[in-house]
Structures are given as C-alpha cells and as structure tokens.
Design a protein around this motif. Structure first.
Motif, PDB file in Angstrom:
ATOM      1  N   LEU A 133       5.026  41.497  18.674  1.00  0.00           N
ATOM      2  CA  LEU A 133       3.792  41.036  19.303  1.00  0.00           C
ATOM      3  C   LEU A 133       3.341  39.701  18.714  1.00  0.00           C
ATOM      4  O   LEU A 133       2.952  38.789  19.454  1.00  0.00           O
ATOM      5  CB  LEU A 133       2.692  42.078  19.127  1.00  0.00           C
ATOM      6  CG  LEU A 133       1.342  41.679  19.714  1.00  0.00           C
ATOM      7  CD1 LEU A 133       1.341  41.861  21.224  1.00  0.00           C
ATOM      8  CD2 LEU A 133       0.201  42.454  19.083  1.00  0.00           C
ATOM      9  N   ARG A 134       3.382  39.590  17.390  1.00  0.00           N
ATOM     10  CA  ARG A 134       2.986  38.320  16.759  1.00  0.00           C
ATOM     11  C   ARG A 134       3.846  37.164  17.263  1.00  0.00           C
ATOM     12  O   ARG A 134       3.329  36.067  17.509  1.00  0.00           O
ATOM     13  CB  ARG A 134       3.113  38.435  15.235  1.00  0.00           C
ATOM     14  CG  ARG A 134       2.102  39.332  14.565  1.00  0.00           C
ATOM     15  CD  ARG A 134       2.362  39.332  13.067  1.00  0.00           C
ATOM     16  NE  ARG A 134       1.508  40.263  12.345  1.00  0.00           N
ATOM     17  CZ  ARG A 134       1.612  40.513  11.046  1.00  0.00           C
ATOM     18  NH1 ARG A 134       2.546  39.884  10.331  1.00  0.00           N
ATOM     19  NH2 ARG A 134       0.800  41.363  10.451  1.00  0.00           N
ATOM     20  N   GLY A 135       5.129  37.400  17.422  1.00  0.00           N
ATOM     21  CA  GLY A 135       5.990  36.345  17.912  1.00  0.00           C
ATOM     22  C   GLY A 135       5.646  35.932  19.330  1.00  0.00           C
ATOM     23  O   GLY A 135       5.802  34.767  19.696  1.00  0.00           O
ATOM     24  N   ARG A 136       5.157  36.867  20.109  1.00  0.00           N
ATOM     25  CA  ARG A 136       4.882  36.590  21.518  1.00  0.00           C
ATOM     26  C   ARG A 136       3.573  35.858  21.732  1.00  0.00           C
ATOM     27  O   ARG A 136       3.490  34.959  22.577  1.00  0.00           O
ATOM     28  CB  ARG A 136       4.881  37.915  22.300  1.00  0.00           C
ATOM     29  CG  ARG A 136       4.622  37.772  23.794  1.00  0.00           C
ATOM     30  CD  ARG A 136       5.025  39.029  24.542  1.00  0.00           C
ATOM     31  NE  ARG A 136       4.325  40.211  24.076  1.00  0.00           N
ATOM     32  CZ  ARG A 136       3.138  40.607  24.545  1.00  0.00           C
ATOM     33  NH1 ARG A 136       2.513  39.905  25.470  1.00  0.00           N
ATOM     34  NH2 ARG A 136       2.572  41.708  24.079  1.00  0.00           N
ATOM     35  N   ILE A 137       2.508  36.224  20.992  1.00  0.00           N
ATOM     36  CA  ILE A 137       1.198  35.635  21.307  1.00  0.00           C
ATOM     37  C   ILE A 137       0.502  34.954  20.126  1.00  0.00           C
ATOM     38  O   ILE A 137      -0.547  34.334  20.320  1.00  0.00           O
ATOM     39  CB  ILE A 137       0.241  36.687  21.917  1.00  0.00           C
ATOM     40  CG1 ILE A 137       0.006  37.858  20.962  1.00  0.00           C
ATOM     41  CG2 ILE A 137       0.766  37.176  23.249  1.00  0.00           C
ATOM     42  CD1 ILE A 137      -1.026  38.864  21.485  1.00  0.00           C
ATOM     43  N   TYR A 138       1.063  35.039  18.925  1.00  0.00           N
ATOM     44  CA  TYR A 138       0.447  34.386  17.769  1.00  0.00           C
ATOM     45  C   TYR A 138       1.383  33.382  17.094  1.00  0.00           C
ATOM     46  O   TYR A 138       1.156  33.010  15.946  1.00  0.00           O
ATOM     47  CB  TYR A 138      -0.004  35.436  16.746  1.00  0.00           C
ATOM     48  CG  TYR A 138      -1.141  36.315  17.204  1.00  0.00           C
ATOM     49  CD1 TYR A 138      -2.429  35.807  17.340  1.00  0.00           C
ATOM     50  CD2 TYR A 138      -0.932  37.659  17.512  1.00  0.00           C
ATOM     51  CE1 TYR A 138      -3.483  36.612  17.762  1.00  0.00           C
ATOM     52  CE2 TYR A 138      -1.973  38.472  17.934  1.00  0.00           C
ATOM     53  CZ  TYR A 138      -3.242  37.945  18.063  1.00  0.00           C
ATOM     54  OH  TYR A 138      -4.280  38.744  18.483  1.00  0.00           O
ATOM     55  N   ASP A 139       2.430  32.960  17.769  1.00  0.00           N
ATOM     56  CA  ASP A 139       3.432  32.071  17.181  1.00  0.00           C
ATOM     57  C   ASP A 139       3.985  32.633  15.878  1.00  0.00           C
ATOM     58  O   ASP A 139       4.296  31.885  14.933  1.00  0.00           O
ATOM     59  CB  ASP A 139       2.842  30.664  16.952  1.00  0.00           C
ATOM     60  CG  ASP A 139       2.978  29.777  18.183  1.00  0.00           C
ATOM     61  OD1 ASP A 139       3.580  30.227  19.179  1.00  0.00           O
ATOM     62  OD2 ASP A 139       2.479  28.632  18.155  1.00  0.00           O
ATOM     63  N   GLY A 140       4.099  33.953  15.812  1.00  0.00           N
ATOM     64  CA  GLY A 140       4.699  34.608  14.658  1.00  0.00           C
ATOM     65  C   GLY A 140       3.808  34.731  13.444  1.00  0.00           C
ATOM     66  O   GLY A 140       4.270  35.162  12.385  1.00  0.00           O
TER      67      GLY A 140
END
Length: 373
Positions: A133-140
């Motif tokens: 999820l972080r990779g998808r919407i928080y730039d990791g």
C-alpha cells in the motif's frame, strides 16, 4: 439543483432513467449550498454528521523504542466502547522539550486490517500488505516518521473499523465473514481476506450508525477529536495541526471543522464539490464522505473551509481518478471565496490519487510555517 450559473443539473449516469431523482430531491430545500464559514456552519454540520462526544481515558504507555533518529511510544486508551485504541507517538530522538504536534490520520484505501501502520513504523517491520500500500499511494514512505524527523511530535492512532479497532469476524453477518474465513480466492493473505469482508461490513456499520443517530463519519470524527485533545494536553506538545491523505484527508477536514484547537489542517487528495461527484464518482468513496443530511447543510469544500480564516492547505492531484477535475476546480474556487483575506493554500500537483513525495514535502514545510513556535 442547478450548477452555479448553468441552470442545469449534473448527470447521474449510475441512476440511468432515474437520474431525475436529483431535481426532485432538491425541490424546495436545495442541495450542496455554498455556506459561509463560521460557528453557525460548524454547529449545523456537527449536528448533521452526528459527531460523538468522546474522550481518551486511561491512557497507557504500552511500550517504547528507539529506531535510528526517532523515539517511539505505543499508547493505548479507552473510548468507552470497543477494544482499546492503539496509537504511535513519534518524536526526534532524545528531544524532551515541547514540540509542535501533528495528528497524522491514516487513510481508508480499502484496507482495514491495518490502521496506523499504513503511515507510521512501529518496532516491527511493515507487513507485505502495508508495504504494498505504501508503495502505491505514499511513494513507499511511512511519512509520519519523516514528519517527526523535522521536529514534530506525531500521533497516529487507529479508529473505528481499523487496526486495533477493527471488528471481529464473529460480529459480521455469515456471508460477509465468509469472505475472510476461507471464502476468498486462494493466495490471498489473512489481511487481504479480512479487507474483502470489511468492505462489505462498512455498509452494515453505516446502517447501525444512522439508526443510532450518528454516522460512520460522526463516530470516526469523535475518535479523532479525542486523540487531538489528548495530544494538545501533553506538556511536551505545543500547537497542534493535522494531515491526511484520501480518507485521512477527509478525517483531517472534519477534525479541522469541529475542533477550533487544531491550528493548521492539511488535506491531500480528498477534495471536490459534491455536485460533481454525482457523475460516476459516488461509488468509489467510503460512507464517511456521505453523512446523512450534510448535503443540505453545505457542500463538502464549504465544510473544509468552515474553519476560515484559520490555516488550511489542500493538495489536489490533477490525475486523481477518484475525483473529477471540474469538481476539484470548483472546490478550489469555493474555498478561495471563503478565505478572502488569505489563509488558504490550494496546490495542484501532476499526480494520481496519492500523497507523493513532493506533496508530502510541501505539506511538511507548510505545517512547519504554521506550527513552529
């Protein structure tokens, strides 16, 4: 329900031949008014949303840790119903004096197995689902930690339906629980299966909330208000602001509207006029965006601007697939009119529905300007 200056109602393509419902519903009373900011709007909106009056009681420090340049605490408190809320409090390592505080509000993202972990690291590494999820919407990035490194005390807490506050499967109707209890496709993790069930359970939860005179938005806002009040009451915390993406941005807007003690509010990728959402954008969003009765009190951007002239930052993604461009532009115009003397900053980024690194850095710098002692 005519658009400003057009004399025409928006299309409701999901309703097909029943799209005339919009005009019938608006007769005599109107929908989505551009309400003036101030205490009267905040009171009317709070009543429509059904905000719960809650307090964080019996606060405990469950454990503490140091990781690199950050000190962390896992806190818990009681809200009078459900399991204890779990929260992370992050600070720069070794700093004991007062720091400006930020309530960082985790997103919805269709992921309820985890809450605070989506934006904050605890003592354990993130799960594969959280990392994805972080990779998808928080730039990791686990951005709460990066915000703390810039000199803030950052509180990240779970709320009703997420993480430590999620519902046990036995509380869900059997067909819904079956989605998590082995009924999902093979290869899905326990967390992914749970989230499939939780997506359907949210409909039932909203029904209960409405029957009880509140709403999912009102219950979550009550829990966020309690968390913000706790953070402000700490002797090692100064002025407090809040920030969030998507469902977290929704929570930030509600918190800013209903808590005059919150000094600065940053909303990322969660802003458009209600009237523009009617055209194929209703189904994409959580029930929290649609508290019963709110649409007769004000439009969504008017509620976010109800705190005027206190500082408000809205970050828009020009490629945001969940909000129509016309609705974001209309929202920007509505909020700008509510802030004739300044205090509002709306910034459009070349970004999808996300809190990208440039958006995060812009929000961090803006919070620093408005909360630094």
């Amino acid at each position: 329900m005519p658009e400003r200056g057009s004399g025409q109602a928006p299309a409701l393509r999901h309703l097909g031949e029943f799209s005339g419902l919009a005009e019938v519903a608006a007769r005599g009373r109107g929908l989505f008014p551009e309400a003036a900011p101030g205490p009267a709007l905040r009171r009317a909106a709070r009543d429509a949303v059904g905000v719960l009056d809650l307090a964080a009681d019996d606060v405990r420090v469950e454990r503490s840790w140091t990781a690199g340049d950050l000190d962390g605490e896992e806190l818990s408190w009681s809200l009078g119903y459900g399991p204890r809320t779990r929260a992370y409090l992050l600070r720069p390592r070794g700093v004991t004096g007062p720091l400006p505080g930020v309530v960082a509000l985790h997103c919805h993202a269709g992921m309820k197995f985890a809450g605070k972990e989506k934006i904050a690291d605890g003592p354990e590494p993130p799960s594969p689902e959280v990392a994805r999820l972080r990779g998808r919407i928080y730039d990791g990035r686990a951005y709460a930690g990066d915000l703390a490194r810039q000199g803030f005390a950052v509180l990240v807490h779970d709320v009703l339906g997420w993480g430590s506050r999620r519902f046990p499967l036995e509380a869900m109707p059997e067909p819904v629980a079956a989605l998590a209890a082995g009924g999902g496709p093979e290869g899905l993790s326990e967390a992914d299966r749970y989230d499939r069930a939780a997506a359907q359970h949210e409909h039932l939860l909203e029904k209960y909330c409405t029957l009880l005179g509140t709403s999912l938005a009102g219950a979550v806002a009550g829990e966020d208000l309690a968390a913000a009040a706790y953070l402000r009451a700490r002797p090692d915390v100064g002025p407090v602001g809040c920030v969030g993406l998507s469902g977290g941005g929704l929570r930030a807007a509600l918190l800013g509207a209903f808590d005059p003690g919150v000094r600065a509010v940053a909303v990322a990728a969660m802003m458009a006029s209600y009237r523009d959402l009617l055209d194929r954008h209703v189904a994409s969003h959580t029930w929290m965006l649609y508290p019963p009765g709110l649409s007769r009190v004000c439009d969504w951007p008017s509620l976010a601007a109800a705190r005027a002239p206190e500082p408000l930052l809205v970050l828009y993604g020009e490629r945001d697939e969940l909000f129509p461009p016309a609705g974001m532009r209309r929202a920007h115009e509505i909020i700008s009119r509510a802030y004739p003397e300044g205090g509002y900053e709306g910034v459009f980024f070349d970004a999808p529905h996300a809190f990208t690194l440039p958006m995060q850095e812009h929000a961090f710098a803006w919070l620093s300007r408005h909360l630094a002692a």
